[in-house]
Design a protein around this motif. Structure first.
Motif, short mmCIF file in Angstrom:
data_model
loop_
_atom_site.label_atom_id
_atom_site.label_comp_id
_atom_site.label_asym_id
_atom_site.label_seq_id
_atom_site.Cartn_x
_atom_site.Cartn_y
_atom_site.Cartn_z
N THR A 1 106.41 -35.97 75.95
CA THR A 1 107.56 -35.25 76.49
C THR A 1 107.06 -34.06 77.30
OG1 THR A 1 107.80 -33.73 74.62
CG2 THR A 1 108.90 -35.87 74.45
N ASP B 1 112.82 -21.30 72.95
CA ASP B 1 113.39 -21.58 71.64
C ASP B 1 114.04 -20.32 71.05
OD1 ASP B 1 113.52 -23.72 69.45
OD2 ASP B 1 112.70 -22.02 68.35
N ALA C 1 117.29 -19.52 72.90
CA ALA C 1 118.34 -20.44 72.44
C ALA C 1 118.89 -19.99 71.08
CB ALA C 1 117.79 -21.86 72.34
N VAL D 1 123.27 -27.33 68.94
CA VAL D 1 122.74 -28.44 69.75
C VAL D 1 122.88 -28.13 71.24
CG1 VAL D 1 123.11 -30.85 70.39
CG2 VAL D 1 123.15 -30.18 67.98
N ILE D 2 124.02 -27.62 71.63
CA ILE D 2 124.28 -27.36 73.06
C ILE D 2 123.39 -26.23 73.59
CG2 ILE D 2 126.00 -26.53 74.72
CD1 ILE D 2 128.10 -27.99 73.00
N THR D 3 123.31 -25.11 72.85
CA THR D 3 122.49 -24.00 73.33
C THR D 3 121.02 -24.40 73.41
OG1 THR D 3 122.39 -23.14 71.05
CG2 THR D 3 124.02 -22.17 72.53
N ASP D 4 120.56 -25.14 72.41
CA ASP D 4 119.16 -25.58 72.41
C ASP D 4 118.89 -26.51 73.59
OD1 ASP D 4 116.56 -25.65 70.84
OD2 ASP D 4 117.00 -27.79 70.98
N SER D 5 119.78 -27.45 73.83
CA SER D 5 119.59 -28.41 74.93
C SER D 5 119.63 -27.72 76.28
CB SER D 5 120.67 -29.49 74.86
OG SER D 5 120.60 -30.21 73.65
N VAL D 6 120.60 -26.83 76.47
CA VAL D 6 120.76 -26.17 77.77
C VAL D 6 119.59 -25.24 78.07
CG1 VAL D 6 122.16 -24.53 79.08
CG2 VAL D 6 123.27 -26.36 77.79
N ASN E 1 116.48 -24.98 76.62
CA ASN E 1 115.18 -25.64 76.74
C ASN E 1 115.13 -26.55 77.96
OD1 ASN E 1 113.60 -24.70 74.42
ND2 ASN E 1 115.17 -25.68 73.19
N GLY E 2 116.27 -27.19 78.27
CA GLY E 2 116.31 -28.02 79.46
C GLY E 2 116.10 -27.20 80.72
#
Length: 205
Positions: free
Chosen positions: A69, A83, A86, A187-192, A194-195
């Protein structure tokens, strides 16, 4: 600033509050000063970001067929910072949402207890959720990490349950809905975040 004794006392209080143990009210400082000081829990939990990212990278080295990844190619400092950001964003959005719920219920006097209990409990929740990937980083076993994942999520959910039930006048259905909301925010804050960090790294590297 806070002292180690103060932090330890509130951590013990938050733990007891989560599980409904005796004397938690005496341990948790939910005065006006206590509310502001409880945000030091973010600093106490900060090393968990380094633990999580370093464990993922170690797991990639010792686990057969670990998926490649972009997280593994990006600088570790970037991913640790991402991290942590987030995590801070999760706390900010979660507290805003919970305070709005408290106001909707007319539970104005419980808001300080809600904030303090939620903030200090994040140290435990963060450590519990980091456990599966840490174990995988140490043992190289994806099966063991997978076996620990659901119990870790359930355990963190139980902590949220105890904090919410003892700080707000919520019934069972409302508490479950609030916990689901918190998990979605996570989930959303981590995804946004880190993305975005990975996108920026790939765009400028």
């Amino acid at each position: 600033m806070i002292t180690l004794d103060y932090a330890a006392n509130n951590l013990i209080g938050a733990w007891k509050m989560a599980w409904g143990l005796n004397s938690w009210e005496e341990r948790v400082d939910h005065s006006t000063d206590g509310v502001f000081l409880s945000f030091w829990a973010i600093a106490v939990a900060a090393p968990l970001s380094l633990l999580f990212v370093s464990s993922v990278r170690r797991a990639a080295r010792v686990t057969p067929d670990f998926p490649e990844t972009p997280v593994l190619q990006a600088p570790i400092a970037l991913m640790v910072a991402s991290d942590f950001i987030a995590f801070v964003l999760f706390i900010a959005i979660s507290l805003f949402s919970l305070v709005m719920i408290a106001r909707r219920l007319g539970a104005y006097r419980q808001i300080s207890l809600l904030i303090v209990g939620f903030n200090w409990s994040q140290v435990f929740v963060g450590a519990i959720l980091a456990l599966p990937v840490t174990v995988m980083g140490i043992t190289g076993s994806k099966n063991l990490a997978a076996a620990l994942f659901l119990p870790a999520v359930a355990f963190s959910g139980a902590i949220f349950w105890g904090i919410l039930r003892r700080s707000l006048p919520l019934n069972v259905t409302m508490t479950i809905a609030a916990i689901v909301l918190l998990m979605l925010i996570s989930v959303i804050t981590d995804s946004v975040v880190n993305g975005f960090a990975l996108f920026a790294y790939q765009a400028f590297s």
